[in-house]
Structure formats: C-alpha cells, structure tokens
Design a protein around this motif. Structure first.
Motif, PDB file in Angstrom:
ATOM      1  N   TYR A 140     -15.873   6.133  -4.804  1.00 52.24           N
ATOM      2  CA  TYR A 140     -15.581   5.288  -3.636  1.00 52.24           C
ATOM      3  C   TYR A 140     -14.867   6.109  -2.558  1.00 52.24           C
ATOM      4  N   PRO A 141     -15.548   7.082  -1.959  1.00 51.70           N
ATOM      5  CA  PRO A 141     -14.878   7.873  -0.911  1.00 51.70           C
ATOM      6  C   PRO A 141     -14.448   7.024   0.282  1.00 51.70           C
ATOM      7  N   GLU A 142     -15.111   5.881   0.481  1.00 51.15           N
ATOM      8  CA  GLU A 142     -14.763   5.026   1.622  1.00 51.15           C
ATOM      9  C   GLU A 142     -13.391   4.385   1.473  1.00 51.15           C
ATOM     10  N   PHE A 143     -12.797   4.439   0.294  1.00 50.83           N
ATOM     11  CA  PHE A 143     -11.473   3.853   0.087  1.00 50.83           C
ATOM     12  C   PHE A 143     -10.336   4.805   0.488  1.00 50.83           C
ATOM     13  N   PHE A 144     -10.664   5.991   1.003  1.00 47.81           N
ATOM     14  CA  PHE A 144      -9.656   6.992   1.331  1.00 47.81           C
ATOM     15  C   PHE A 144      -9.775   7.399   2.793  1.00 47.81           C
ATOM     16  N   ASP A 145      -8.632   7.663   3.423  1.00 45.74           N
ATOM     17  CA  ASP A 145      -8.692   8.178   4.786  1.00 45.74           C
ATOM     18  C   ASP A 145      -9.135   9.639   4.739  1.00 45.74           C
ATOM     19  N   ALA A 146      -9.485  10.181   5.901  1.00 40.49           N
ATOM     20  CA  ALA A 146     -10.104  11.504   5.953  1.00 40.49           C
ATOM     21  C   ALA A 146      -9.182  12.585   5.394  1.00 40.49           C
ATOM     22  N   ASP A 147      -7.884  12.482   5.690  1.00 40.20           N
ATOM     23  CA  ASP A 147      -6.953  13.505   5.236  1.00 40.20           C
ATOM     24  C   ASP A 147      -6.813  13.491   3.717  1.00 40.20           C
ATOM     25  N   GLU A 148      -6.654  12.298   3.136  1.00 41.72           N
ATOM     26  CA  GLU A 148      -6.517  12.198   1.688  1.00 41.72           C
ATOM     27  C   GLU A 148      -7.802  12.618   0.981  1.00 41.72           C
ATOM     28  N   LEU A 149      -8.946  12.254   1.554  1.00 42.04           N
ATOM     29  CA  LEU A 149     -10.225  12.625   0.941  1.00 42.04           C
ATOM     30  C   LEU A 149     -10.405  14.140   0.978  1.00 42.04           C
ATOM     31  N   PHE A 223      -2.006 -14.387 -12.981  1.00 41.11           N
ATOM     32  CA  PHE A 223      -1.113 -13.314 -12.533  1.00 41.11           C
ATOM     33  C   PHE A 223      -1.912 -12.036 -12.310  1.00 41.11           C
ATOM     34  N   TYR A 224      -1.645 -11.363 -11.179  1.00 39.31           N
ATOM     35  CA  TYR A 224      -2.288 -10.077 -10.895  1.00 39.31           C
ATOM     36  C   TYR A 224      -1.259  -9.130 -10.289  1.00 39.31           C
ATOM     37  N   PRO A 225      -0.782  -8.132 -11.054  1.00 39.24           N
ATOM     38  CA  PRO A 225       0.158  -7.149 -10.532  1.00 39.24           C
ATOM     39  C   PRO A 225      -0.592  -5.924  -9.998  1.00 39.24           C
ATOM     40  N   ALA A 226      -0.628  -5.757  -8.683  1.00 40.27           N
ATOM     41  CA  ALA A 226      -1.354  -4.619  -8.103  1.00 40.27           C
ATOM     42  C   ALA A 226      -1.025  -4.494  -6.625  1.00 40.27           C
ATOM     43  N   ASN A 227      -0.751  -3.283  -6.184  1.00 42.16           N
ATOM     44  CA  ASN A 227      -0.673  -3.038  -4.744  1.00 42.16           C
ATOM     45  C   ASN A 227      -2.020  -3.387  -4.110  1.00 42.16           C
ATOM     46  N   HIS A 231      -9.575  -0.989  -3.548  1.00 46.23           N
ATOM     47  CA  HIS A 231     -10.291  -1.004  -4.825  1.00 46.23           C
ATOM     48  C   HIS A 231      -9.741  -2.055  -5.782  1.00 46.23           C
ATOM     49  N   LYS A 232      -8.553  -2.591  -5.485  1.00 47.27           N
ATOM     50  CA  LYS A 232      -7.994  -3.637  -6.348  1.00 47.27           C
ATOM     51  C   LYS A 232      -8.715  -4.969  -6.182  1.00 47.27           C
ATOM     52  N   ASN A 233      -9.539  -5.104  -5.136  1.00 48.56           N
ATOM     53  CA  ASN A 233     -10.524  -6.198  -5.077  1.00 48.56           C
ATOM     54  C   ASN A 233      -9.887  -7.581  -4.926  1.00 48.56           C
ATOM     55  N   HIS A 234      -8.798  -7.659  -4.164  1.00 50.84           N
ATOM     56  CA  HIS A 234      -8.111  -8.939  -4.008  1.00 50.84           C
ATOM     57  C   HIS A 234      -8.969 -10.000  -3.331  1.00 50.84           C
ATOM     58  N   VAL A 235      -9.812  -9.589  -2.388  1.00 54.87           N
ATOM     59  CA  VAL A 235     -10.605 -10.590  -1.644  1.00 54.87           C
ATOM     60  C   VAL A 235     -11.538 -11.338  -2.579  1.00 54.87           C
ATOM     61  N   GLY A 260       2.209  -4.252  -0.202  1.00 56.29           N
ATOM     62  CA  GLY A 260       1.082  -4.403   0.710  1.00 56.29           C
ATOM     63  C   GLY A 260       0.550  -3.052   1.163  1.00 56.29           C
ATOM     64  N   LYS A 261      -0.762  -2.862   1.001  1.00 54.10           N
ATOM     65  CA  LYS A 261      -1.424  -1.628   1.427  1.00 54.10           C
ATOM     66  C   LYS A 261      -2.548  -1.988   2.399  1.00 54.10           C
ATOM     67  N   GLU A 262      -3.549  -1.108   2.538  1.00 58.37           N
ATOM     68  CA  GLU A 262      -4.537  -1.327   3.589  1.00 58.37           C
ATOM     69  C   GLU A 262      -5.429  -2.535   3.343  1.00 58.37           C
ATOM     70  N   GLY A 263      -5.451  -3.063   2.098  1.00 60.18           N
ATOM     71  CA  GLY A 263      -6.232  -4.265   1.824  1.00 60.18           C
ATOM     72  C   GLY A 263      -5.504  -5.564   2.121  1.00 60.18           C
ATOM     73  N   GLN A 264      -4.239  -5.482   2.560  1.00 60.34           N
ATOM     74  CA  GLN A 264      -3.436  -6.686   2.770  1.00 60.34           C
ATOM     75  C   GLN A 264      -4.003  -7.620   3.846  1.00 60.34           C
ATOM     76  N   PRO A 265      -4.422  -7.127   5.021  1.00 59.54           N
ATOM     77  CA  PRO A 265      -4.961  -8.050   6.036  1.00 59.54           C
ATOM     78  C   PRO A 265      -6.178  -8.827   5.543  1.00 59.54           C
ATOM     79  N   ALA A 266      -7.084  -8.166   4.829  1.00 63.40           N
ATOM     80  CA  ALA A 266      -8.270  -8.857   4.326  1.00 63.40           C
ATOM     81  C   ALA A 266      -7.902  -9.901   3.286  1.00 63.40           C
ATOM     82  N   LEU A 267      -6.904  -9.589   2.446  1.00 63.11           N
ATOM     83  CA  LEU A 267      -6.426 -10.557   1.464  1.00 63.11           C
ATOM     84  C   LEU A 267      -5.885 -11.810   2.162  1.00 63.11           C
TER      85      LEU A 267
END
Length: 532
Positions: A140-149, A223-227, A231-235, A260-267
C-alpha cells in the motif's frame, strides 16, 4: 557474548507495539542471566531503560542525535526546501553512523542488534540481526507520504539484504521479506510477539465499572484500539456498524482509542454520514493501564485493519477475555487462529454479519473467549526471548565461521559517492581489494581524481580523465592485521540542485558499483553497491 543494541530510534510513548515488543524482549533477555548487553541510547530514552549493572551498560550517543528529528522538522517548516532538509538528515545520519561504529569497536561488541529495522551500521566481523515488523509500503504505497516512502524504499531493502539474520514478527512478515527482497529463507526467522507483560490482562474484569464510569461509556460497545492511520480502515468499520444497526435494530456503540492521524477526517465524515452520534466514542490516547478493562467490558474487539505485521490487540483481547471479530487479511488469521470470527475488511456487509454472529450469540462469544484464552499461551515473553536469543547465538556462531567481509560507508543507496567513502575490510587473508565504478559524463566532475589512502600508507591518486567505467586495485598495507580501511576522497564534487539537473542537494562525485576483496588462493568477497 556481548550484544549491542541500537536504541537511538526508540521514542518512548510514540511507537506503539514496536516499543512494547522491545521492552518485553529486553526484560525477557535480562531474566535469562546470560550474556552482556550494551544499550546504545539517545537522550530522550536513556533514562527509560534498565540502569547500568553487571550485565547491562548504557551508552548515550549525545544530544545532537537525540535532537535531530526536531531539528529536521523545524528546518522543513521554516525553509520549505526538501534539499536543505535532506542535507541535514544525511549529515546527521552519517555522524550517528560513525559514532555507532566507534561504539561497536570500543565496547567490543560480538553481535549488533537493531530492533527497529534500520541496520545502522553494518560492521565487518560483527554479525548483525534486525527485527522487521511489516512491509506495508510494498503493498500500500499510497498510504505513505513521498518522504516516508522514499525513506522506506531506501533503508528496508538495504537493511534486510545487509543483515546476517532477520527476526520477523509473524510468518506473514517472514514470507513478505523473502518474496520482496530475495532474502534466503534460512536467514529469516518468525518469532511471535507477546502482549505486553507489563499489565495484568486478566485483572481487567475487576476494573470494568471504574473505567466505564471514568470515560462515560455505554453498557454495550464494540472496541477498536488503533491510531487512525488509513490502513486501519475506520471508515469501513463505521459503514459496517451502520449496516449491522439497520439490520438488527441494535444500538451497539463503538469505542475507539488511539491518536488521530491522517484518516481522522474521513472517519469523522463517515460517522456523521451514517448518524452514529453519541453511539461513537473516540477516547483518543488512553493510559495503557486502562486497556485491560476496556477489553473486558466490550461486547467484542472488532479489528478491521487492512494490513498488520502481527496484530497485538488480538492477543491482548484473548488475555482479557474479549471475543474477537477480525479482518481476514495479512497476518491476522495467523495470529487469531480459531479464536476469532473473520470477515472481509473490504465488505461492510460481511463485517456486519461477523458482528451479529458474535454480539448476538452469547454462546458463540463464550466459545471464542475460551479459545482465545487457550491460544494466548502461545504468545509469551519468555518464549519470545528464548527464541530470539537462539537467533543471536546461531548468528554469532555463523559469523565466526565467515571471517571475510567488506563494508562501505559514504555511498548512497543509488551508488553515488559523496565527499568521502570508507571501505572496511575484515579478514587477514584478503591481500587486495578491487574497486569498480563509473564516472558520469557531467562537466562539473570530469576530469576527476580519487585520492586513495590504505591504512597509514602513502596516498595513491587515481586519475579519471574520461567518463565511463573504471576499476583499480588497492593492496593491503604492511602491518595491518584484522580490520583495515581504505579511504576514497574525490578532488571534485557537485550538487545537482545547483546545476539544474534535479532538486537533489547532495554533494556527489562518482558512482561506485562494487568492492571486491581477494585472497592469494583465489577466494573473494564482494560488496555490491547501488539498487539490487
């Protein structure tokens, strides 16, 4: 055996399962009353590690290394120039690598362990072991920003191919390393994680009412413990819960913990769209001591993640007596075994069916709890430590049997050499080293000269008048037993960003493709540089 550990990447409270894994492992190793450990630390973690004693010594590499991440972030925010930040990062990394090399020699390290994947540094004659958690960026390269990838694509393959042995936290991760990087299977061992022996997971039942009151939780919740990484698939979890509630008229709530990480707004958008309202409780970061009661008070753990190297919350739930509903993906079926109801994480309707099968069937839930408690015995700190120590001992024994080695510092992953390269040669039988490379047809560095210094001998000047491939041989200098070093320094360097060829801010000189040591009887050992 004297085992050194590179703990500079350890950031207390910010690394999730990787930190829990390492601290459990270290505690388990120290409990065995075998070997000595040198913990190479940074200022932010030094005091969180075991104090010095007969079998433990801490060596802090200095404040500069500890402050580097903050310096890089400030540079990125103020300067807004990737080349500048890259230069800072490269300079910091090179300084730390050289410091670590000095520590390894000064402390007489027999085996070098890097528990956070990045193999820094690789030293001839010192066997190395790394731990790999997952290769999520490969799928899942799309889950990473360019620098981290870019970072992962550079150091993951190099570390996995350079380490003498790899500990993978699951068989799924083991197969991923073998398939993605061509590592021989015998060099990768799967060792399952423990669940965090710092907590009494079974005692959570007695704390349920206190924790429920403290957080204002409803009587029934999944219960779901996850940032909130993507990829944690909250939506899809939100969508699956909506399908379940509509199908059964059940107002089952959902309790989430994690930062909260980059998936927070979509959640949050999904929760508003399906109208969960107060039936969704997002607690953010909670103290670890509250986790056993959060599991014990839940109708189930629901774990819809698309990708996991292991999935330690599954084991936590088993120990706490919480039934499990989990994605049928990556490592999760391997960890869960017969102690979970699995579902397709891409299908909200299948998630809803799995929820119904557990939370609406008390007997099924009790059966999963019993299966989980039995299965949890497989995941113990003592077993993890014993198997890891076996890897250390086998790797050390194999390293003694293989005395010829060459290591290269100062050459980037794309084979470009910077302002200096240092070739470290291990093995008294190696009497000459051949260096092969290429001089690119770039005006700023043609013609080129390389100043070559072997040990304390007189420098040799290699003149490269024309672009193209080159090769030269360096003889072992007299009076240089054990490890000897060859230093290469170019007369000219250039920066691509100053010549309009790319935004690359590195100082570059030539490209090196391979370094090959030879013995009088024809044996050789090679270090191939650049992309595999």
């Amino acid at each position: 055996m004297r085992i050194g550990m590179n703990l500079i990447p350890l950031r207390p409270g910010h690394m999730g399962g990787a930190e829990v894994y390492f601290r459990d492992l270290l505690t388990g190793l120290l409990a065995r009353d075998e070997h000595e450990y040198v913990l190479v630390t940074a200022p932010e973690n030094h005091d969180t590690l075991p104090a010095d004693g007969p079998r433990v010594r801490r060596v802090c590499v200095g404040a500069a290394a500890g402050r580097a991440p903050g310096l890089l972030q400030r540079a990125a925010g103020v300067l807004r120039r990737v080349p500048v930040v890259d230069r800072l990062r490269v300079a910091w990394k090179r300084r730390v690598v050289h410091t670590l090399a000095e520590v390894i020699e000064r402390e007489r390290i027999d085996l070098w362990f890097c528990p956070f994947t990045d193999l820094d540094p690789r030293r001839p004659g010192v066997p190395s072991v790394i731990t790999v958690y997952d290769l999520q960026h490969e799928r899942y390269p799309e889950f990473f920003d360019a620098d981290e990838l870019r970072h992962r694509n550079a150091f993951y393959p190099a570390s996995c191919r350079g380490a003498d042995h790899i500990v993978a936290i699951s068989e799924f991760t083991r197969r991923s390393v073998i398939d993605a990087y061509g590592v021989p299977p015998e060099r990768v061992t799967a060792i399952a994680l423990a669940a965090g022996a710092d907590l009494d997971w079974a005692a959570g039942t007695g704390e349920v009412e206190r924790v429920r009151a403290a957080y204002g939780l409803p009587a029934r919740y999944a219960f779901y413990p996850a940032n909130t990484w993507r990829h944690k698939n909250h939506v899809r979890l939100i969508e699956g819960l909506a399908v379940y509630r509509a199908a059964h008229g059940d107002d089952l709530a959902l309790v989430l913990t994690g930062v909260g990480k980059e998936g927070q707004p979509a959640l949050e958008e999904a929760a508003g769209r399906v109208g969960l309202g107060t039936r969704l409780r997002m607690l953010g970061h909670v103290p670890r001591t509250d986790l056993p009661a959060l599991y014990a008070g839940a109708a189930c753990l629901v774990f819809p993640s698309l990708f996991e190297g292991f999935g330690i919350p599954l084991v936590e739930a088993m120990l706490a007596g919480c039934p499990i509903v989990a994605a049928n993906a990556t490592s999760l079926p391997e960890v869960a075994g017969d102690a979970a109801r699995l579902f397709d994480p891409m299908d909200p309707a299948d998630l809803a069916r799995a929820l119904a099968d557990v939370v609406r069937d008390p007997q099924r839930a009790r059966d999963l709890v019993e299966r989980g408690r039995a299965r949890a015995r497989r995941f113990s700190r003592s077993t993890m430590a014993a198997r890891t120590l076996d890897v250390f001992e086998r790797t050390r024994a194999a390293g003694r049997a293989s005395a010829l080695a060459i290591d290269v510092d100062g050459v980037y992953a794309d084979a470009w050499m910077g302002v200096e390269a240092v070739l470290s040669v291990q093995g008294d039988e190696i009497d000459s080293v051949e260096v092969r490379g290429d001089l690119p047809a770039l005006a700023p560095i043609v013609p080129q000269e390389l100043v070559v210094r072997a040990g304390d001998g007189e420098p040799l000047v290699i003149r490269l008048g024309c672009p193209g491939p080159f090769a030269f041989t360096v003889k072992r200098p007299g009076g240089q037993p054990g490890i000897w070093r060859i230093r290469l320094s170019p007369r000219k360097t250039f920066r691509p960003d100053r010549h309009g060829t790319s935004p690359d801010g590195r100082e570059l000189s030539v490209r090196l493709s391979a370094v090959c040591g030879r013995t009088p009887d024809g044996r050789q050992v090679a270090c191939v540089l650049g992309p595999a």
